[in-house]
Design a protein around this motif. Sequence first.
Motif, PDB file in Angstrom:
ATOM      1  N   ASP A 242      18.635 -34.461  52.977  1.00  0.00           N
ATOM      2  CA  ASP A 242      19.659 -34.389  54.011  1.00  0.00           C
ATOM      3  C   ASP A 242      19.994 -32.925  54.304  1.00  0.00           C
ATOM      4  OD1 ASP A 242      19.852 -37.171  54.131  1.00  0.00           O
ATOM      5  OD2 ASP A 242      21.407 -37.228  52.568  1.00  0.00           O
ATOM      6  N   TRP A 243      20.523 -32.691  55.492  1.00  0.00           N
ATOM      7  CA  TRP A 243      20.937 -31.343  55.856  1.00  0.00           C
ATOM      8  C   TRP A 243      22.202 -30.966  55.098  1.00  0.00           C
ATOM      9  CZ3 TRP A 243      17.416 -28.601  58.135  1.00  0.00           C
ATOM     10  CH2 TRP A 243      16.508 -29.210  59.012  1.00  0.00           C
ATOM     11  N   ALA A 244      22.277 -29.731  54.648  1.00  0.00           N
ATOM     12  CA  ALA A 244      23.471 -29.214  53.980  1.00  0.00           C
ATOM     13  C   ALA A 244      24.473 -28.749  55.035  1.00  0.00           C
ATOM     14  CB  ALA A 244      23.094 -28.067  53.048  1.00  0.00           C
ATOM     15  N   ASN A 245      25.664 -28.376  54.600  1.00  0.00           N
ATOM     16  CA  ASN A 245      26.700 -27.918  55.521  1.00  0.00           C
ATOM     17  C   ASN A 245      26.213 -26.699  56.312  1.00  0.00           C
ATOM     18  OD1 ASN A 245      28.724 -29.803  54.855  1.00  0.00           O
ATOM     19  ND2 ASN A 245      29.274 -28.625  53.028  1.00  0.00           N
ATOM     20  N   PRO A 246      26.366 -26.721  57.632  1.00  0.00           N
ATOM     21  CA  PRO A 246      25.923 -25.593  58.461  1.00  0.00           C
ATOM     22  C   PRO A 246      26.688 -24.308  58.161  1.00  0.00           C
ATOM     23  CG  PRO A 246      26.250 -27.577  59.786  1.00  0.00           C
ATOM     24  CD  PRO A 246      26.842 -27.857  58.445  1.00  0.00           C
ATOM     25  N   VAL A 247      26.009 -23.182  58.365  1.00  0.00           N
ATOM     26  CA  VAL A 247      26.575 -21.853  58.151  1.00  0.00           C
ATOM     27  C   VAL A 247      26.487 -21.073  59.459  1.00  0.00           C
ATOM     28  CG1 VAL A 247      26.319 -19.686  56.886  1.00  0.00           C
ATOM     29  CG2 VAL A 247      25.907 -21.865  55.723  1.00  0.00           C
ATOM     30  N   ASN A 248      27.566 -20.399  59.812  1.00  0.00           N
ATOM     31  CA  ASN A 248      27.574 -19.546  60.998  1.00  0.00           C
ATOM     32  C   ASN A 248      26.714 -18.309  60.740  1.00  0.00           C
ATOM     33  OD1 ASN A 248      28.785 -17.259  62.774  1.00  0.00           O
ATOM     34  ND2 ASN A 248      29.656 -19.097  63.642  1.00  0.00           N
ATOM     35  N   LEU A 249      25.927 -17.883  61.737  1.00  0.00           N
ATOM     36  CA  LEU A 249      25.043 -16.739  61.537  1.00  0.00           C
ATOM     37  C   LEU A 249      25.767 -15.400  61.480  1.00  0.00           C
ATOM     38  CD1 LEU A 249      21.735 -17.438  63.468  1.00  0.00           C
ATOM     39  CD2 LEU A 249      22.515 -18.257  61.256  1.00  0.00           C
ATOM     40  N   GLY A 250      27.059 -15.388  61.766  1.00  0.00           N
ATOM     41  CA  GLY A 250      27.837 -14.176  61.557  1.00  0.00           C
ATOM     42  C   GLY A 250      27.799 -13.193  62.711  1.00  0.00           C
ATOM     43  N   THR A 251      28.431 -12.062  62.501  1.00  0.00           N
ATOM     44  CA  THR A 251      28.677 -11.109  63.585  1.00  0.00           C
ATOM     45  C   THR A 251      27.449 -10.330  64.030  1.00  0.00           C
ATOM     46  OG1 THR A 251      29.384  -9.476  61.933  1.00  0.00           O
ATOM     47  CG2 THR A 251      31.100 -10.804  62.963  1.00  0.00           C
ATOM     48  N   GLU A 252      26.379 -10.327  63.250  1.00  0.00           N
ATOM     49  CA  GLU A 252      25.174  -9.639  63.703  1.00  0.00           C
ATOM     50  C   GLU A 252      24.459 -10.421  64.805  1.00  0.00           C
ATOM     51  OE1 GLU A 252      23.476  -6.547  63.023  1.00  0.00           O
ATOM     52  OE2 GLU A 252      25.602  -6.309  62.666  1.00  0.00           O
ATOM     53  N   VAL A 253      24.694 -11.729  64.869  1.00  0.00           N
ATOM     54  CA  VAL A 253      24.075 -12.564  65.899  1.00  0.00           C
ATOM     55  C   VAL A 253      25.108 -13.053  66.900  1.00  0.00           C
ATOM     56  CG1 VAL A 253      22.803 -14.696  66.344  1.00  0.00           C
ATOM     57  CG2 VAL A 253      22.189 -13.265  64.392  1.00  0.00           C
ATOM     58  N   ASN A 254      26.234 -13.530  66.417  1.00  0.00           N
ATOM     59  CA  ASN A 254      27.249 -14.116  67.287  1.00  0.00           C
ATOM     60  C   ASN A 254      28.298 -13.101  67.725  1.00  0.00           C
ATOM     61  OD1 ASN A 254      26.295 -16.883  67.206  1.00  0.00           O
ATOM     62  ND2 ASN A 254      26.946 -16.907  65.072  1.00  0.00           N
ATOM     63  N   THR A 255      28.880 -13.354  68.895  1.00  0.00           N
ATOM     64  CA  THR A 255      29.916 -12.501  69.466  1.00  0.00           C
ATOM     65  C   THR A 255      31.057 -13.393  69.969  1.00  0.00           C
ATOM     66  OG1 THR A 255      29.065 -12.616  71.740  1.00  0.00           O
ATOM     67  CG2 THR A 255      28.115 -10.917  70.288  1.00  0.00           C
ATOM     68  N   PRO A 256      32.144 -12.806  70.491  1.00  0.00           N
ATOM     69  CA  PRO A 256      33.189 -13.631  71.107  1.00  0.00           C
ATOM     70  C   PRO A 256      32.726 -14.311  72.391  1.00  0.00           C
ATOM     71  CG  PRO A 256      34.071 -11.505  70.433  1.00  0.00           C
ATOM     72  CD  PRO A 256      32.585 -11.405  70.324  1.00  0.00           C
TER      73      PRO A 256
END
Length: 302
Positions: A242-256
């Motif tokens: 099964d898939w584990a809990n998702p993790v946000n890719l953080g500020t190097e990839v994501n922005t506001p």
Amino acid sequence: MNKTIILILVLALEVAEADFIFGTPINLGPTVNSTAAEGVDDISADGLSLFLTSDRPGGYGEADIWVSTRATMEDDWGIPVNLGPTVNSSDWDGVSSISADGLSLYFSSFRPGGDGVFTDIWLTKRPTVSDPWTAPLNLGPVINTSRYDERLDVSDDGLTLLFSSNRPGGQGQSDIWMTTRPSVSDLWGAPENLGPIVNTSRYDGAPHVSSDGRMLFFSSNRPGGLGGEDIWVARRATKDDDWANPVNLGTEVNTPHVDSSPCLLPDGSVLYFMSLRAGGVGSLDLWQVSIDPVVDLNGDGI
């Protein structure tokens, strides 16, 4: 290490463990991007064809599917070429996914002849990679509904199709669903929701699975993100887990701003995505970011 620039993706490689450090996101530039909106669709198994959706001038409808190519992995991407009126219609066509053999292209479309008043999933094929695409076929009522069915990804073995839908039976505004088949000559089965570990009460969609089937990248506006839509990743030890809990890719990839539609180069070295961040050529642009492994060869945590 700075936790904001490291995505910890532990791979069970016996003794060795690997962390992945993101580089600095780079805009694909005016050769690929235009002053209109571009979105990443998929990359061919050889890494030499980049499929994208764009509403730039020169298309046949509200948005079309285009492809940019390069001669080698070291070359820059070329000027995108429209897939033509056999694939594209006078309506909205886009977010395509190419099969590993390059002979099947799945995509979403608003064109007439579908199972609903919104987007359906369609399929176009070609005998060889040198042949033109044939007239698209709707995947039918087993897959499509009267709601939005779109933003899809077909696995490398051609046996799993993931897509976004706001059909009844989901967890929230839009969910990621999965349909499978025993072999590529069989019909697709009834779609199943990926469940509350992956999906939330908010928007979850634009799935993309890594070549080994162990990482699921997707877009979501769930709590815990940085902007309107962020890119997240869920992991599993094997394709049977099964898939584990998702993790946000953080500020190097994501922005506001909106950061969405992730697509991994088959060798896992580059992540492509679309973003509304500053520094682009148009509105939504295509960006890329390198993924560099840091390997713990003896498992001592260093």
